[in-house]
Design a protein around this motif. Structure first.
Motif, PDB file in Angstrom:
ATOM      1  N   LEU A   1       0.821  -1.201   0.000  1.00  0.00           N
ATOM      2  CA  LEU A   1       0.000   0.000   0.000  1.00  0.00           C
ATOM      3  C   LEU A   1       0.858   1.254   0.000  1.00  0.00           C
ATOM      4  O   LEU A   1       1.974   1.250   0.533  1.00  0.00           O
ATOM      5  CB  LEU A   1      -0.892   0.036   1.255  1.00  0.00           C
ATOM      6  N   CYS A   2       0.295   2.326  -0.603  1.00  0.00           N
ATOM      7  CA  CYS A   2       0.966   3.609  -0.492  1.00  0.00           C
ATOM      8  C   CYS A   2       0.753   4.121   0.935  1.00  0.00           C
ATOM      9  O   CYS A   2      -0.060   3.583   1.694  1.00  0.00           O
ATOM     10  CB  CYS A   2       0.412   4.613  -1.510  1.00  0.00           C
ATOM     11  N   GLU A   3       1.443   5.181   1.259  1.00  0.00           N
ATOM     12  CA  GLU A   3       1.410   5.637   2.642  1.00  0.00           C
ATOM     13  C   GLU A   3      -0.001   6.052   3.063  1.00  0.00           C
ATOM     14  O   GLU A   3      -0.451   5.774   4.169  1.00  0.00           O
ATOM     15  CB  GLU A   3       2.386   6.797   2.828  1.00  0.00           C
TER      16      GLU A   3
ATOM     17  N   SER B   1      -5.410   3.472  10.750  1.00  0.00           N
ATOM     18  CA  SER B   1      -5.876   4.542  11.619  1.00  0.00           C
ATOM     19  C   SER B   1      -6.991   4.065  12.537  1.00  0.00           C
ATOM     20  O   SER B   1      -7.956   3.468  12.090  1.00  0.00           O
ATOM     21  CB  SER B   1      -6.373   5.722  10.782  1.00  0.00           C
ATOM     22  N   PRO B   2      -6.888   4.337  13.810  1.00  0.00           N
ATOM     23  CA  PRO B   2      -7.946   3.941  14.744  1.00  0.00           C
ATOM     24  C   PRO B   2      -9.145   4.887  14.670  1.00  0.00           C
ATOM     25  O   PRO B   2     -10.202   4.579  15.181  1.00  0.00           O
ATOM     26  CB  PRO B   2      -7.263   4.036  16.107  1.00  0.00           C
ATOM     27  N   LEU B   3      -8.980   6.029  14.011  1.00  0.00           N
ATOM     28  CA  LEU B   3     -10.079   6.987  13.923  1.00  0.00           C
ATOM     29  C   LEU B   3     -11.126   6.459  12.969  1.00  0.00           C
ATOM     30  O   LEU B   3     -10.817   6.017  11.877  1.00  0.00           O
ATOM     31  CB  LEU B   3      -9.580   8.342  13.420  1.00  0.00           C
ATOM     32  N   LYS B   4     -12.370   6.518  13.394  1.00  0.00           N
ATOM     33  CA  LYS B   4     -13.471   6.069  12.545  1.00  0.00           C
ATOM     34  C   LYS B   4     -14.401   7.256  12.313  1.00  0.00           C
ATOM     35  O   LYS B   4     -15.393   7.425  13.007  1.00  0.00           O
ATOM     36  CB  LYS B   4     -14.226   4.916  13.216  1.00  0.00           C
ATOM     37  N   PRO B   5     -14.069   8.085  11.344  1.00  0.00           N
ATOM     38  CA  PRO B   5     -14.871   9.299  11.135  1.00  0.00           C
ATOM     39  C   PRO B   5     -16.294   9.001  10.672  1.00  0.00           C
ATOM     40  O   PRO B   5     -17.132   9.879  10.680  1.00  0.00           O
ATOM     41  CB  PRO B   5     -14.086  10.062  10.062  1.00  0.00           C
TER      42      PRO B   5
END
Ligand SMILES: [Zn+2]
Length: 122
Positions: A27-29, A37-41
């Protein structure tokens, strides 16, 4: 041999050295950050609570609720019985939907000078 490679998620051309291996995918960055990411917007409750019921400009309304809102908005204020007659709806059903609209802070009831109850926009 090329020194560029492709992200297996978004297909972006990335320097081979910058690809990150994650769960067997390269994967790309950006995609890697999305993945880990733990953020779930998109948590609907978090969004709902953040916006607050009052800020819902166009909430999901039932057709009857929309009709009630439109009729009351046009009239300024309407007695429930008049609204029931206008929309040809039984009072119990109308009252039920009024409770929902009131909860959404779209309609509210008040007592007019004549002692009758009227509904108007919040
Ligand atoms: Zn990517």
């Amino acid at each position: 041999m090329s020194d560029t490679s492709k992200c297996e998620k978004c297909g972006a051309a990335v320097d081979a050295g910058e690809l990150v291996e994650h769960s067997g995918q390269h994967l790309c960055e950006d995609c890697y950050m999305d993945r880990v990411s733990p953020l779930k917007p998109c948590d609907p409750w978090a969004v709902h609570n953040a916006r607050g019921a009052k800020n819902l400009a166009t909430p999901e309304l039932l057709p009857l609720q929309r009709l009630m809102l439109d009729a009351v908005t046009a009239a300024g204020a309407m007695a429930p019985d008049d609204l029931a007659a206008r929309l040809d709806v039984q009072r119990p059903e109308l009252d039920k939907q009024f409770a929902v609209l009131r909860h959404m802070e779209l309609l509210r009831g008040f007592k007019g000078d004549d002692g009758r109850v009227y509904w108007c926009r919040f």
